[in-house]
Design an enzyme around this catalytic site. Structure first.
Site, PDB file in Angstrom:
ATOM      1  N   LYS A  66     -22.745  38.774 -18.263  1.00  0.00           N
ATOM      2  CA  LYS A  66     -23.308  40.118 -18.372  1.00  0.00           C
ATOM      3  C   LYS A  66     -22.253  41.043 -18.965  1.00  0.00           C
ATOM      4  O   LYS A  66     -21.090  41.014 -18.560  1.00  0.00           O
ATOM      5  CB  LYS A  66     -23.697  40.633 -16.980  1.00  0.00           C
ATOM      6  N   LYS A  90     -15.307  42.474 -12.263  1.00  0.00           N
ATOM      7  CA  LYS A  90     -16.194  43.540 -11.784  1.00  0.00           C
ATOM      8  C   LYS A  90     -17.446  42.958 -11.134  1.00  0.00           C
ATOM      9  O   LYS A  90     -17.826  43.357 -10.026  1.00  0.00           O
ATOM     10  CB  LYS A  90     -16.582  44.446 -12.950  1.00  0.00           C
ATOM     11  N   LYS A 102     -18.804  40.376 -23.048  1.00  0.00           N
ATOM     12  CA  LYS A 102     -18.735  41.618 -23.808  1.00  0.00           C
ATOM     13  C   LYS A 102     -19.003  41.289 -25.266  1.00  0.00           C
ATOM     14  O   LYS A 102     -18.784  40.156 -25.714  1.00  0.00           O
ATOM     15  CB  LYS A 102     -17.348  42.272 -23.676  1.00  0.00           C
ATOM     16  N   THR A 186     -23.599  54.549 -14.534  1.00  0.00           N
ATOM     17  CA  THR A 186     -22.142  54.458 -14.506  1.00  0.00           C
ATOM     18  C   THR A 186     -21.531  55.775 -14.047  1.00  0.00           C
ATOM     19  O   THR A 186     -20.640  55.799 -13.185  1.00  0.00           O
ATOM     20  CB  THR A 186     -21.592  54.074 -15.889  1.00  0.00           C
ATOM     21  N   ASN A 217     -21.567  59.764 -22.064  1.00  0.00           N
ATOM     22  CA  ASN A 217     -22.562  59.535 -21.014  1.00  0.00           C
ATOM     23  C   ASN A 217     -21.929  59.500 -19.622  1.00  0.00           C
ATOM     24  O   ASN A 217     -22.418  60.131 -18.686  1.00  0.00           O
ATOM     25  CB  ASN A 217     -23.313  58.229 -21.295  1.00  0.00           C
ATOM     26  N   SER A 345     -27.898  47.787 -13.874  1.00  0.00           N
ATOM     27  CA  SER A 345     -28.344  46.766 -14.827  1.00  0.00           C
ATOM     28  C   SER A 345     -28.870  45.544 -14.083  1.00  0.00           C
ATOM     29  O   SER A 345     -29.872  44.944 -14.483  1.00  0.00           O
ATOM     30  CB  SER A 345     -27.187  46.349 -15.741  1.00  0.00           C
TER      31      SER A 345
END
Length: 412
Positions: A66, A90, A102, A186, A217, A345
């Site tokens: 992810k 994480k 990523k 986030t 954001n 997510s």
């Protein structure tokens, strides 16, 4: 120090204190897969440009990988590899059934039209399609990508597979299986971490002096939520510089200003400062929410914040960590502080697989519960072992993956 080298140095500092078998230690230093693709697209003027794209899957021990997709001129294989590794720690720390990944494309999105970005996204998706999927690897938005980007990725994947697949990406528009609360997930997670940090400092959010580097954001969401609780956001910056007002900045007005002007510059009744100035402003909480490598050995000694809550990935170097620890500046590490996005997510992915969607208050409640629980777990380990919170967070994440690898064994 290059970003990947910095991340690997931090990894070595952690595993030196863990009793990991050499094979496990070496295995986690390297990504499982690294994919580099060529992305030729036709520009609006008829010319053909070729871009370079990347997708790195660091580890899939705990589940499908992810991680976000970023569009930026500085994207390269080393950066993407480092970010994928951070995503592994994480996801493991947050007890999610994911590994880390990523991706990105080396491009200048600000110089591209909407149609050019659509063609880029669709071609990139087609080039990496064999590596992604709801049970293989689930992309999400990151720097300079958004819900529209994810909609293009989902549509391209679905067209090539012959059926609509909602769970292939997260961060989608609601009408395409997105989750309520995802866009601000986030930033909201960062806000919760400031709230928890204030408690251990013996302070309230009301009147808390906060400085935020980066007003995208993540930074703008955290700023708005803190402002709504009465915190004084005294400094804010974007890529072009920052603004400062010791009495606090009206964040709602600033957001409106940025929406109209696309930058924080020319905002009235403030002092102009640089991004480096912001990092050393006298405040209670500092939120670096822009890019990696901002707090280094050269400026860590001048940081005046009581706590640093890392909204960005890798904003503090290992050398800076040691200086901050010696000065008793608490750092809430990125793999905890900015994990709200990947947690929601995960919620979106679960909802897509079940074709059943939750209410927003339920999502926010679950997010806050998870973030607070992991915060206290990390804090407890930090206090018990007399280590900083980054060391504690990485230890928890790496140990979880190492334990799973040991139980699964090594094939063949």
């Amino acid at each position: 120090m290059p970003f990947l080298k910095s991340v690997l140095k931090q990894y070595d500092l952690v595993v030196d204190k863990l009793e990991l078998p050499d094979g496990v230690r070496e295995r986690l230093r390297h990504p499982k897969r690294s994919l580099i693709v060529s992305i030729p697209i036709e520009m609006d003027n008829g010319m053909i440009n070729v871009y370079k794209g990347y997708r790195v899957q660091h580890d899939i021990t705990l589940g499908p990988s992810k991680g976000g997709i970023r569009y930026h001129p500085n994207v390269n294989l080393e950066e993407v590899t480092a970010l994928a590794m951070l995503m592994s720690w994480k996801c493991a720390l947050m007890k999610l059934p994911y590994g880390g990944a990523k991706g990105g494309v080396c491009c200048t999105p600000a110089a591209m039209s909407l149609k050019e970005k659509e063609r880029l996204t669709r071609r990139f998706t087609s080039e990496i399609i064999w590596a992604i999927g709801p049970e293989e690897d689930i992309p999400a938005p990151d720097m300079n990508t958004n819900m529209q980007t994810m909609a293009w990725m989902m549509d391209t994947y679905s067209m090539l597979k012959g059926h609509t697949t909602l769970g292939v990406v997260t961060g989608k528009p609601l009408v395409l299986g997105g989750s309520l609360g995802r866009e601000e997930g986030t930033g909201r997670g960062v806000y919760y971490m400031v709230e928890e940090s204030a408690k251990i400092m013996g302070k309230e959010l009301k009147g808390l002096r906060v400085a935020i580097q980066g007003f995208g954001n993540v930074g703008s969401t955290a700023a708005r939520l803190l402002f709504e609780q009465g915190s004084k956001v005294i400094a804010v910056s974007d890529s072009n510089g920052g603004i400062y007002n010791r009495n606090g900045i009206d964040i709602e007005n600033l957001i409106q200003h940025v929406n109209e002007n696309k930058a924080i510059s020319h905002y009235p009744d403030v002092e102009i400062i640089t991004n480096q100035d912001l990092l050393t402003i006298d405040c209670d909480a500092l939120i670096p929410a822009s890019v990696e490598g901002q707090i280094t050995r050269y400026n860590a000694g001048n940081v005046k914040a009581g706590v640093i809550v890392e909204g960005a990935n890798g904003p503090t170097t290992p050398e800076a960590d040691m200086i901050l620890s010696e000065r008793n500046v608490r750092v809430i590490p990125d793999i905890l502080a900015n994990a709200g996005g990947v947690v929601i997510s995960y919620f979106e992915w679960v909802q897509d697989l079940q074709f059943y969607f939750w209410k927003e208050n339920e999502i926010q409640h679950r997010l806050k519960e998870i973030m607070a629980e992991i915060f206290n777990t990390v804090l407890s380990m930090s206090q018990k072992r007399k280590i900083d919170m980054r060391m504690a967070a990485w230890t928890l994440g790496i140990n979880r993956i190492a334990e799973a690898q040991k139980i699964r064994g090594l094939y063949p």
